[in-house]
Design a protein around this motif. Structure first.
Motif, PDB file in Angstrom:
ATOM      1  N   LYS A  88       0.836  -1.209   0.000  1.00 31.18           N
ATOM      2  CA  LYS A  88       0.000   0.000   0.000  1.00 31.18           C
ATOM      3  C   LYS A  88       0.865   1.251   0.000  1.00 31.18           C
ATOM      4  O   LYS A  88       2.029   1.204   0.414  1.00 31.18           O
ATOM      5  CB  LYS A  88      -0.868   0.037   1.270  1.00 31.18           C
ATOM      6  N   ASN A 123      -6.510   2.776  -1.419  1.00 34.59           N
ATOM      7  CA  ASN A 123      -5.355   2.104  -0.803  1.00 34.59           C
ATOM      8  C   ASN A 123      -5.650   0.647  -0.449  1.00 34.59           C
ATOM      9  O   ASN A 123      -5.053   0.082   0.462  1.00 34.59           O
ATOM     10  CB  ASN A 123      -4.863   2.877   0.422  1.00 34.59           C
ATOM     11  N   SER A 125      -4.794  -2.973  -1.053  1.00 34.17           N
ATOM     12  CA  SER A 125      -3.459  -3.465  -1.397  1.00 34.17           C
ATOM     13  C   SER A 125      -3.271  -3.608  -2.916  1.00 34.17           C
ATOM     14  O   SER A 125      -4.052  -4.292  -3.579  1.00 34.17           O
ATOM     15  CB  SER A 125      -3.221  -4.810  -0.713  1.00 34.17           C
TER      16      SER A 125
END
Ligand SMILES: [Cu+2]
Length: 139
Positions: A88, A123, A125
């Protein structure tokens, strides 16, 4: 005891609710910045706005859940540092976020933003790296 006729009324109400929720969700009319998300893109309209309380309307037009994060930064949109372990972007400068918006759903968020440059990202992953990032300028 619940009368049988009342049960029937409830059953009908449930059917109506179910049919409502399957209709596409509309953004409220007072949204100032529309954020369209899909795999793996974020489009802002407009991408530049006056400072103050800004109401974002976020539409997830994709097929999976996406997040919405407002990060204040002077870095270019593709240059946020990455937490390699988590896959991330690091969240230095995070102003506000919505962790997850389900596919086909909308969310709204009002945020007080000062003049500056911001990056809007998802965000989840890997999604930032795949292109879920967009620049926002607040004048
Ligand atoms: Cu995403």
């Amino acid at each position: 005891m619940i009368p049988r006729s009342l049960v029937a009324v409830f059953a009908c109400a449930l059917v109506i609710l179910a049919s409502c929720s399957s209709a596409p969700e509309q953004l409220p009319a007072d949204v100032q910045v529309t954020v369209d998300m899909k795999e793996y893109q974020i489009t802002l309209n407009p991408a530049s706005i006056k400072a103050g309380t800004i109401k974002f309307g976020i539409r997830n037009g994709g097929t999976m859940g996406h997040g919405f994060e407002i990060i204040r930064t002077d870095l270019a949109i593709g240059k946020l540092p990455i937490d390699v372990g988590a896959g991330k972007a690091k969240e230095d400068g995070l102003v506000r976020q919505i962790k997850s918006i389900l596919p086909g759903k909308i969310a709204t968020l009002s945020v007080d933003l000062q003049a500056g440059t911001y990056v809007i990202i998802c965000n989840v992953s890997g999604h930032y790296q795949l292109g879920m990032r967009s620049a926002l300028r607040v004048e």
